[in-house]
Design a protein around this motif. Structure first.
Motif, PDB file in Angstrom:
ATOM      1  N   ASN A 138      16.598  -3.767  54.795  1.00  0.00           N
ATOM      2  CA  ASN A 138      17.117  -5.094  55.152  1.00  0.00           C
ATOM      3  C   ASN A 138      18.634  -5.142  55.210  1.00  0.00           C
ATOM      4  N   GLY A 139      19.290  -4.013  54.864  1.00  0.00           N
ATOM      5  CA  GLY A 139      20.743  -4.002  54.702  1.00  0.00           C
ATOM      6  C   GLY A 139      21.504  -4.515  55.912  1.00  0.00           C
ATOM      7  N   THR A 140      21.156  -4.028  57.090  1.00  0.00           N
ATOM      8  CA  THR A 140      21.902  -4.410  58.292  1.00  0.00           C
ATOM      9  C   THR A 140      21.727  -5.901  58.582  1.00  0.00           C
TER      10      THR A 140
ATOM     11  N   LEU B 242      23.178 -14.204  37.308  1.00  0.00           N
ATOM     12  CA  LEU B 242      22.664 -13.562  38.524  1.00  0.00           C
ATOM     13  C   LEU B 242      23.249 -14.291  39.719  1.00  0.00           C
ATOM     14  N   SER B 243      24.140 -13.613  40.445  1.00  0.00           N
ATOM     15  CA  SER B 243      24.707 -14.194  41.664  1.00  0.00           C
ATOM     16  C   SER B 243      23.873 -13.720  42.851  1.00  0.00           C
ATOM     17  N   ALA B 244      23.307 -14.672  43.599  1.00  0.00           N
ATOM     18  CA  ALA B 244      22.485 -14.293  44.768  1.00  0.00           C
ATOM     19  C   ALA B 244      23.326 -13.491  45.758  1.00  0.00           C
ATOM     20  N   GLY B 245      24.585 -13.898  45.950  1.00  0.00           N
ATOM     21  CA  GLY B 245      25.461 -13.165  46.880  1.00  0.00           C
ATOM     22  C   GLY B 245      25.693 -11.732  46.410  1.00  0.00           C
ATOM     23  N   ASP B 246      25.918 -11.556  45.093  1.00  0.00           N
ATOM     24  CA  ASP B 246      26.126 -10.194  44.561  1.00  0.00           C
ATOM     25  C   ASP B 246      24.866  -9.350  44.745  1.00  0.00           C
ATOM     26  N   LEU B 247      23.693  -9.949  44.514  1.00  0.00           N
ATOM     27  CA  LEU B 247      22.440  -9.192  44.678  1.00  0.00           C
ATOM     28  C   LEU B 247      22.245  -8.781  46.138  1.00  0.00           C
ATOM     29  N   LEU B 248      22.615  -9.677  47.050  1.00  0.00           N
ATOM     30  CA  LEU B 248      22.480  -9.340  48.481  1.00  0.00           C
ATOM     31  C   LEU B 248      23.471  -8.236  48.871  1.00  0.00           C
ATOM     32  N   ARG B 249      24.698  -8.308  48.349  1.00  0.00           N
ATOM     33  CA  ARG B 249      25.688  -7.257  48.657  1.00  0.00           C
ATOM     34  C   ARG B 249      25.242  -5.913  48.072  1.00  0.00           C
ATOM     35  N   ALA B 250      24.622  -5.930  46.872  1.00  0.00           N
ATOM     36  CA  ALA B 250      24.120  -4.686  46.273  1.00  0.00           C
ATOM     37  C   ALA B 250      22.979  -4.117  47.119  1.00  0.00           C
ATOM     38  N   GLU B 251      22.183  -5.007  47.680  1.00  0.00           N
ATOM     39  CA  GLU B 251      21.056  -4.571  48.528  1.00  0.00           C
ATOM     40  C   GLU B 251      21.575  -3.874  49.784  1.00  0.00           C
ATOM     41  N   ILE B 252      22.676  -4.376  50.334  1.00  0.00           N
ATOM     42  CA  ILE B 252      23.278  -3.717  51.508  1.00  0.00           C
ATOM     43  C   ILE B 252      23.716  -2.305  51.103  1.00  0.00           C
TER      44      ILE B 252
ATOM     45  N   PHE C 181      18.912 -17.649  32.309  1.00  0.00           N
ATOM     46  CA  PHE C 181      19.641 -17.165  33.483  1.00  0.00           C
ATOM     47  C   PHE C 181      20.464 -18.263  34.141  1.00  0.00           C
ATOM     48  N   LEU C 182      21.689 -17.877  34.524  1.00  0.00           N
ATOM     49  CA  LEU C 182      22.502 -18.703  35.422  1.00  0.00           C
ATOM     50  C   LEU C 182      22.268 -18.133  36.807  1.00  0.00           C
ATOM     51  N   ILE C 183      21.666 -18.893  37.686  1.00  0.00           N
ATOM     52  CA  ILE C 183      21.435 -18.402  39.051  1.00  0.00           C
ATOM     53  C   ILE C 183      22.492 -19.039  39.947  1.00  0.00           C
ATOM     54  N   ASP C 184      23.435 -18.212  40.362  1.00  0.00           N
ATOM     55  CA  ASP C 184      24.670 -18.642  41.035  1.00  0.00           C
ATOM     56  C   ASP C 184      24.518 -18.490  42.556  1.00  0.00           C
ATOM     57  N   GLY C 185      24.770 -19.589  43.271  1.00  0.00           N
ATOM     58  CA  GLY C 185      24.715 -19.529  44.739  1.00  0.00           C
ATOM     59  C   GLY C 185      23.301 -19.592  45.292  1.00  0.00           C
TER      60      GLY C 185
ATOM     61  N   ILE D 271      14.690 -14.220  47.136  1.00  0.00           N
ATOM     62  CA  ILE D 271      13.833 -14.531  45.982  1.00  0.00           C
ATOM     63  C   ILE D 271      13.281 -13.250  45.348  1.00  0.00           C
ATOM     64  N   LYS D 272      12.920 -12.267  46.199  1.00  0.00           N
ATOM     65  CA  LYS D 272      12.432 -10.988  45.637  1.00  0.00           C
ATOM     66  C   LYS D 272      13.508 -10.353  44.768  1.00  0.00           C
ATOM     67  N   LEU D 273      14.767 -10.409  45.252  1.00  0.00           N
ATOM     68  CA  LEU D 273      15.865  -9.808  44.485  1.00  0.00           C
ATOM     69  C   LEU D 273      16.067 -10.551  43.164  1.00  0.00           C
ATOM     70  N   LEU D 274      15.994 -11.879  43.208  1.00  0.00           N
ATOM     71  CA  LEU D 274      16.177 -12.671  41.982  1.00  0.00           C
ATOM     72  C   LEU D 274      15.039 -12.420  40.992  1.00  0.00           C
ATOM     73  N   GLU D 275      13.806 -12.391  41.499  1.00  0.00           N
ATOM     74  CA  GLU D 275      12.645 -12.146  40.624  1.00  0.00           C
ATOM     75  C   GLU D 275      12.778 -10.802  39.940  1.00  0.00           C
TER      76      GLU D 275
END
Ligand SMILES: Nc1ncnc2c1ncn2[C@@H]1O[C@H](COP(=O)(O)OP(=O)(O)OP(=O)(O)O)[C@@H](O)[C@H]1O
Ligand SMILES: Nc1ccn([C@H]2C[C@H](O)[C@@H](COP(=O)(O)O)O2)c(=O)n1
Ligand SMILES: [Mg+2]
Length: 208
Positions: free
Chosen positions: A66-68, A50-60, A101-105, A86-90
């Motif tokens: 929260n996208g903008t 799970l890459s935090a950056g990838d999850l944030l980019r998917a959220e956009i 899980f590997l939590i990346d970034g 954290i909500k996205l990771l959970e």
């Protein structure tokens, strides 16, 4: 009749406390090779990446409210507020079904670290730290060619500063608890992975 579930989405079942997952945090500067090495670990050791950056980019991309805000922060190389990440990771952990899980970034700063611990009560098994020079990371990021909006020299310099000022103290925190496994990430991919593999392989310790 049962509830109709969107075929493209898995349901997030249960709680993290029930799942009690094994978590390894994967940290290192921008371009140090976190994503590249996580892909290898997933293949050999059954973790979910799970890459935090990838999850944030998917959220956009999902059109979230929260996208903008997330997009603006990433373009500036800043760290998104912990509650969002954290909500996205959970959600990703609960939807996934695995318990390793590997939590990346993540955690990228002290706020990320303390909030994750408070919300999830999860302690990482250990922290994999990819140590690499700025010169090498800059070369890699400028050659990555994945169309990332933050892979330009102006944002890269900001990301390096955030790493120095906010992320390194988190690595120092875990180091003081004996949890950091530091890898020389400036070498070729295969050589780096040899060192990574040695950390994940079960030790053949002889019994007395
Ligand atoms: N050991 C290596 N030697 C040379 N190039 C590498 C090495 N590891 C990764 N790369 C390349 O460097 C670039 C960045 O790697 P990667 O995306 O894995 O880094 P990252 O740490 O996840 O970066 P970010 O924090 O920006 O997501 C990619 O183009 C990747 O192919
Ligand atoms: N915990 C995190 C992780 C990432 N971000 C944002 C800010 C980063 O510059 C960007 C890209 O992350 P990467 O793919 O390089 O790991 O995502 C954040 O705010 N908080
Ligand atoms: Mg990455």
């Amino acid at each position: 009749m049962g509830e109709v579930v969107d075929a493209g989405k898995k349901e997030a079942n249960g709680s993290l406390a029930d799942l009690n997952p094994t978590v390894v945090f994967v940290l290192g500067g921008p371009g140090s090779g976190k994503g590249t090495q996580c892909a290898n670990i997933v293949r050999h050791f059954g973790f979910t990446h799970l890459s935090a950056g990838d999850l944030l980019r998917a959220e956009i991309k999902s059109g979230s409210e929260n996208g903008t805000m997330i997009s603006n922060m990433i373009k500036e190389g800043k760290i998104v507020p912990s509650e969002v990440t954290i909500k996205l990771l959970e959600r990703a952990m609960l939807e996934n079904g695995n318990d390793k899980f590997l939590i990346d970034g993540f955690p990228r700063n002290e706020e990320n670290r303390a909030a994750f611990e408070a919300v999830t009560k999860i302690e990482p098994s250990f922290v994999l730290f990819f140590d690499c020079s700025d010169e090498e990371m800059e070369r890699r990021l400028l050659g990555r060619n994945q169309g990332r909006e933050d892979d330009n020299i102006e944002t890269i310099r900001k990301r390096f500063k955030v790493f120095q000022d906010s992320s390194l103290p988190v690595i120092e925190y875990y180091n003081s608890k004996g949890k950091v496994r530091k890898i020389d990430a400036g070498r070729p991919v295969e050589e780096v992975y040899e060192s990574v593999k040695a950390i994940f392989e079960p030790k053949n310790e002889k019994a007395d």
